[in-house]
Structure formats: structure tokens, C-alpha cells
Scaffold this motif. Structure first.
Motif, PDB file in Angstrom:
ATOM      1  N   VAL A 114       0.886  -1.164   0.000  1.00  0.00           N
ATOM      2  CA  VAL A 114       0.000   0.000   0.000  1.00  0.00           C
ATOM      3  C   VAL A 114       0.920   1.209   0.000  1.00  0.00           C
ATOM      4  CG1 VAL A 114      -1.818   1.267   1.191  1.00  0.00           C
ATOM      5  CG2 VAL A 114      -1.771  -1.230   1.283  1.00  0.00           C
ATOM      6  N   GLN A 115       0.778   2.049  -1.044  1.00  0.00           N
ATOM      7  CA  GLN A 115       1.690   3.171  -1.199  1.00  0.00           C
ATOM      8  C   GLN A 115       0.923   4.480  -1.324  1.00  0.00           C
ATOM      9  OE1 GLN A 115       3.823   0.454  -4.243  1.00  0.00           O
ATOM     10  NE2 GLN A 115       5.282   2.128  -3.885  1.00  0.00           N
ATOM     11  N   ALA A 116       1.555   5.543  -0.854  1.00  0.00           N
ATOM     12  CA  ALA A 116       0.936   6.861  -0.917  1.00  0.00           C
ATOM     13  C   ALA A 116       0.908   7.340  -2.365  1.00  0.00           C
ATOM     14  CB  ALA A 116       1.712   7.854  -0.053  1.00  0.00           C
ATOM     15  N   GLY A 117      -0.238   7.928  -2.759  1.00  0.00           N
ATOM     16  CA  GLY A 117      -0.351   8.448  -4.110  1.00  0.00           C
ATOM     17  C   GLY A 117       0.665   9.549  -4.373  1.00  0.00           C
ATOM     18  N   GLY A 118       1.227   9.564  -5.574  1.00  0.00           N
ATOM     19  CA  GLY A 118       2.183  10.609  -5.935  1.00  0.00           C
ATOM     20  C   GLY A 118       3.599  10.230  -5.579  1.00  0.00           C
ATOM     21  N   THR A 119       3.920  10.070  -4.312  1.00  0.00           N
ATOM     22  CA  THR A 119       5.296   9.784  -3.877  1.00  0.00           C
ATOM     23  C   THR A 119       5.619   8.304  -3.923  1.00  0.00           C
ATOM     24  OG1 THR A 119       4.688   9.541  -1.550  1.00  0.00           O
ATOM     25  CG2 THR A 119       5.202  11.767  -2.332  1.00  0.00           C
ATOM     26  N   GLY A 120       4.624   7.458  -3.719  1.00  0.00           N
ATOM     27  CA  GLY A 120       4.867   6.029  -3.686  1.00  0.00           C
ATOM     28  C   GLY A 120       5.407   5.533  -2.365  1.00  0.00           C
ATOM     29  N   THR A 121       5.511   6.411  -1.372  1.00  0.00           N
ATOM     30  CA  THR A 121       5.995   6.006  -0.053  1.00  0.00           C
ATOM     31  C   THR A 121       5.181   4.827   0.475  1.00  0.00           C
ATOM     32  OG1 THR A 121       6.692   8.260   0.455  1.00  0.00           O
ATOM     33  CG2 THR A 121       6.406   6.755   2.320  1.00  0.00           C
ATOM     34  N   VAL A 122       5.857   3.815   1.010  1.00  0.00           N
ATOM     35  CA  VAL A 122       5.179   2.611   1.479  1.00  0.00           C
ATOM     36  C   VAL A 122       4.405   2.911   2.763  1.00  0.00           C
ATOM     37  CG1 VAL A 122       5.475   0.237   2.277  1.00  0.00           C
ATOM     38  CG2 VAL A 122       6.921   1.126   0.429  1.00  0.00           C
ATOM     39  N   VAL A 123       3.123   2.590   2.744  1.00  0.00           N
ATOM     40  CA  VAL A 123       2.246   2.803   3.898  1.00  0.00           C
ATOM     41  C   VAL A 123       2.024   1.499   4.652  1.00  0.00           C
ATOM     42  CG1 VAL A 123      -0.066   3.528   4.634  1.00  0.00           C
ATOM     43  CG2 VAL A 123       1.110   4.751   2.792  1.00  0.00           C
ATOM     44  N   ASP A 124       1.947   0.396   3.915  1.00  0.00           N
ATOM     45  CA  ASP A 124       1.740  -0.911   4.547  1.00  0.00           C
ATOM     46  C   ASP A 124       2.180  -1.996   3.580  1.00  0.00           C
ATOM     47  OD1 ASP A 124       1.062  -2.756   6.465  1.00  0.00           O
ATOM     48  OD2 ASP A 124      -1.098  -2.388   6.407  1.00  0.00           O
ATOM     49  N   VAL A 125       2.504  -3.171   4.133  1.00  0.00           N
ATOM     50  CA  VAL A 125       2.908  -4.323   3.329  1.00  0.00           C
ATOM     51  C   VAL A 125       2.384  -5.579   3.998  1.00  0.00           C
ATOM     52  CG1 VAL A 125       5.019  -3.263   2.420  1.00  0.00           C
ATOM     53  CG2 VAL A 125       5.094  -4.519   4.584  1.00  0.00           C
ATOM     54  N   ASN A 126       2.370  -6.679   3.227  1.00  0.00           N
ATOM     55  CA  ASN A 126       1.997  -7.954   3.831  1.00  0.00           C
ATOM     56  C   ASN A 126       3.251  -8.801   4.074  1.00  0.00           C
ATOM     57  OD1 ASN A 126       2.603  -8.771   1.221  1.00  0.00           O
ATOM     58  ND2 ASN A 126       0.849 -10.149   1.042  1.00  0.00           N
ATOM     59  N   LEU A 127       3.073  -9.983   4.660  1.00  0.00           N
ATOM     60  CA  LEU A 127       4.210 -10.825   5.007  1.00  0.00           C
ATOM     61  C   LEU A 127       4.987 -11.289   3.772  1.00  0.00           C
ATOM     62  CD1 LEU A 127       2.713 -13.086   7.838  1.00  0.00           C
ATOM     63  CD2 LEU A 127       4.339 -11.206   8.087  1.00  0.00           C
ATOM     64  N   GLN A 128       4.272 -11.562   2.691  1.00  0.00           N
ATOM     65  CA  GLN A 128       4.945 -12.033   1.476  1.00  0.00           C
ATOM     66  C   GLN A 128       5.897 -10.978   0.928  1.00  0.00           C
ATOM     67  OE1 GLN A 128       4.961 -15.057   0.224  1.00  0.00           O
ATOM     68  NE2 GLN A 128       6.432 -14.384  -1.324  1.00  0.00           N
ATOM     69  N   ALA A 129       5.499  -9.707   1.016  1.00  0.00           N
ATOM     70  CA  ALA A 129       6.386  -8.627   0.561  1.00  0.00           C
ATOM     71  C   ALA A 129       7.665  -8.606   1.390  1.00  0.00           C
ATOM     72  CB  ALA A 129       5.662  -7.289   0.653  1.00  0.00           C
ATOM     73  N   CYS A 130       7.523  -8.772   2.690  1.00  0.00           N
ATOM     74  CA  CYS A 130       8.692  -8.780   3.576  1.00  0.00           C
ATOM     75  C   CYS A 130       9.604  -9.960   3.264  1.00  0.00           C
ATOM     76  CB  CYS A 130       8.255  -8.836   5.037  1.00  0.00           C
ATOM     77  SG  CYS A 130       7.297  -7.399   5.586  1.00  0.00           S
ATOM     78  N   GLU A 131       8.994 -11.135   3.080  1.00  0.00           N
ATOM     79  CA  GLU A 131       9.792 -12.332   2.838  1.00  0.00           C
ATOM     80  C   GLU A 131      10.503 -12.272   1.486  1.00  0.00           C
ATOM     81  OE1 GLU A 131       7.055 -15.544   3.295  1.00  0.00           O
ATOM     82  OE2 GLU A 131       6.888 -15.295   5.489  1.00  0.00           O
ATOM     83  N   SER A 132       9.826 -11.742   0.478  1.00  0.00           N
ATOM     84  CA  SER A 132      10.434 -11.701  -0.853  1.00  0.00           C
ATOM     85  C   SER A 132      11.596 -10.709  -0.919  1.00  0.00           C
ATOM     86  CB  SER A 132       9.388 -11.343  -1.910  1.00  0.00           C
ATOM     87  OG  SER A 132       8.875 -10.037  -1.684  1.00  0.00           O
ATOM     88  N   LEU A 133      11.549  -9.638  -0.127  1.00  0.00           N
ATOM     89  CA  LEU A 133      12.590  -8.609  -0.174  1.00  0.00           C
ATOM     90  C   LEU A 133      13.634  -8.758   0.935  1.00  0.00           C
ATOM     91  CD1 LEU A 133      10.369  -5.479  -0.960  1.00  0.00           C
ATOM     92  CD2 LEU A 133      11.924  -6.662  -2.530  1.00  0.00           C
TER      93      LEU A 133
END
Length: 277
Positions: free
Chosen positions: A200-219
């Protein structure tokens, strides 16, 4: 009967509504409401009972002026046509104004209990749902006791009506917040168990607002490390020009899909298909 109409009383009434708006704990709000009514009706002892989930029993929720032994004794009482003032009010869904407990047949089974604690009058009104956030239209009861026989006048009935209204707002607001938190928890569980990485990213800047576990594990990052980060942390192509182009494309359509490369915390990379809405 003397009923306060001072500026202080109005301020305290407004403060009760502010407590509800601020999501104050329900017991604190109901306790403050009981004390407000006791100040408005000199000599009154206020009480709030909530209808249990089974729709058949009342549970003690507030009663700062009532003897603790009495509150404990009526906790869990079953509602019915002759169950004192509160049990009857909840059963009949209508106010029950008992002027003298010693002579009212609805108190036959509870007269000794009331007498032992010096209670002689009890006016009770059901707290009725305005939004039906539950299976039953009755949320509970609001009552005032007196230590001498007494009949309610118009002013007292007005105070009780206001108290019932505030109690309804407080209870339904509390239930709405609880339901929202439950839905949020269910959504979080669903997202965290998804096979795809969600950002979940902020419109315009793309700053990350939230992520799920899969995003954390993949990165290879923790959730705290990703939240608040710029997208260039894991996607070097997510620079200003690209974000501006994505924003333009999203404004003209429902979604954008493209191929990219993500970089893990350890520096390794992997190809991804990105879908943005």
C-alpha cells in the motif's frame, strides 16, 4: 424536584459526547454518564445494565453509587415480565417506573434484596438500538434508584431520555469500533496469507504505507523497515519520472500492469510483474 440546567451541566453533557467521539472505553463512558445523571437528579443512584449476547440476561456495566453487593447480586439476572424494573423494562421494551418497590408486584422476587440495601424506588428505561448492530433491539437498561418512594416528574423523565440516548450512542459506537477492528484483523490475516506481495503506497510519492508478510519475505526486509520507505529502496526504476507516468496512467484507467525488477536487502535481484490500482 430540582434538575440542574447550569452551564456546567451542559458542558458535562457535551463532554460525554466527546468521550464517545474519542473512542473512550465504554465502562468509563457509562460510569461518567451515571454520575452525570446522579448530579442532575439529586438523591438518585444511577445504573446501567447491558443485555448479554444471549439476549436473555442483563450484565452490570455501571453503577458507581450502588452498593457493590447489590450490583453483584443482579449481575446476570434473566429478563422477564416480573423481574424488578430493569428486567421487566428489557423484556417489555418499555419504561418501567416503580414508585415504591415495597408494594409493586414486579419486585416480589427481589424485594428482599432491595430492602437489604435500602432501595425503595426504581425507574428503568430500556436502551434501544438505533442501528441494530446485533441480533436484539434492546442493548440494555438505564435506571435510577431512590432510597425513598418517589414518582418521576416531567423533568426526571427528560433526564432519563437523554441518558438513554447517550447510552445508546456509546454502546453502538463501541460495537461499531469492535466490528471494524474485527474486520481489519480478518483482512490483515487474508492479506498476510496471500501468495503475492502486497504494497500500500501513498499516491504521488509512492511512499510505502503498509505491506503484507509475502512482501517482507520476498525482499528480506521487516515490515517496520519497509513502512515509510521510498519505492526506490527495492525498485531502482521507481524514480520521479516513472512515478509521474504511473500517476498519469492510473488517472485515465483502473489499473496498470508492467514488468520490473526488485532488489532484496542483500543486493540480489529478481523479476516481478507489478499490478497497480
Amino acid at each position: 424536584m430540582s434538575v440542574s440546567t447550569s452551564r456546567d451541566a451542559h458542558q458535562r453533557y457535551a463532554a460525554l459526547l466527546e468521550q464517545i467521539a474519542a473512542d473512550a472505553p465504554l465502562p468509563d463512558t457509562l460510569d461518567a454518564l451515571a454520575r452525570y445523571v446522579e448530579d442532575e437528579l439529586p438523591g438518585a443512584i444511577a445504573s446501567v445494565l447491558l443485555l448479554d449476547a444471549d439476549g436473555a440476561h442483563l450484565r452490570t456495566a455501571a453503577g458507581p453509587g450502588l452498593p457493590a453487593a447489590y450490583s453483584a447480586a443482579i449481575d446476570g439476572v434473566a429478563i422477564g415480565p416480573s423481574v424488578g424494573s430493569c428486567g421487566t423494562a428489557a423484556y417489555e421494551r418499555a419504561p418501567v417506573m416503580v414508585e415504591d418497590i415495597e408494594t409493586d408486584p414486579r419486585w416480589d422476587a427481589y424485594r428482599g434484596l432491595a430492602r437489604a440495601h435500602g432501595l425503595r424506588a426504581c425507574w428503568s428505561t430500556p436502551i434501544l438500538s438505533r442501528r441494530r448492530l446485533g441480533p436484539h433491539p434492546v442493548l440494555g437498561t438505564f435506571a435510577v434508584y431512590y432510597r425513598a418512594p418517589r414518582a418521576p416528574d416531567a423533568d426526571a423523565r427528560g433526564v432519563l431520555a437523554r441518558a438513554e440516548f447517550v447510552a445508546c450512542i456509546a454502546i453502538e459506537a463501541d460495537r461499531a469500533v469492535a466490528a471494524l477492528r474485527e474486520r481489519e484483523a480478518e483482512f490483515r490475516t487474508f492479506v498476510d496469507h496471500a501468495g503475492d506481495a502486497f504494497f500500500v503506497q501513498a499516491g504521488g510519492t509512492g511512499t510505502v504505507v503498509d505491506v503484507n508478510l509475502q512482501a517482507c519475505e520476498s525482499l528480506g526486509y521487516t515490515r517496520d523497515e519497509l513502512i515509510g520507505a521510498a519505492p526506490t529502496l527495492f525498485d531502482v526504476a521507481a524514480h520521479g519520472a516513472m512515478m509521474a507516468e504511473l500517476k498519469r496512467r492510473l488517472e485515465t484507467g483502473g489499473a496498470v500492469t508492467f514488468d520490473s525488477t526488485h532488489t532484496r536487502k542483500d543486493g540480489s535481484t529478481f523479476p516481478v510483474e507489478v499490478r497497480i490500482r
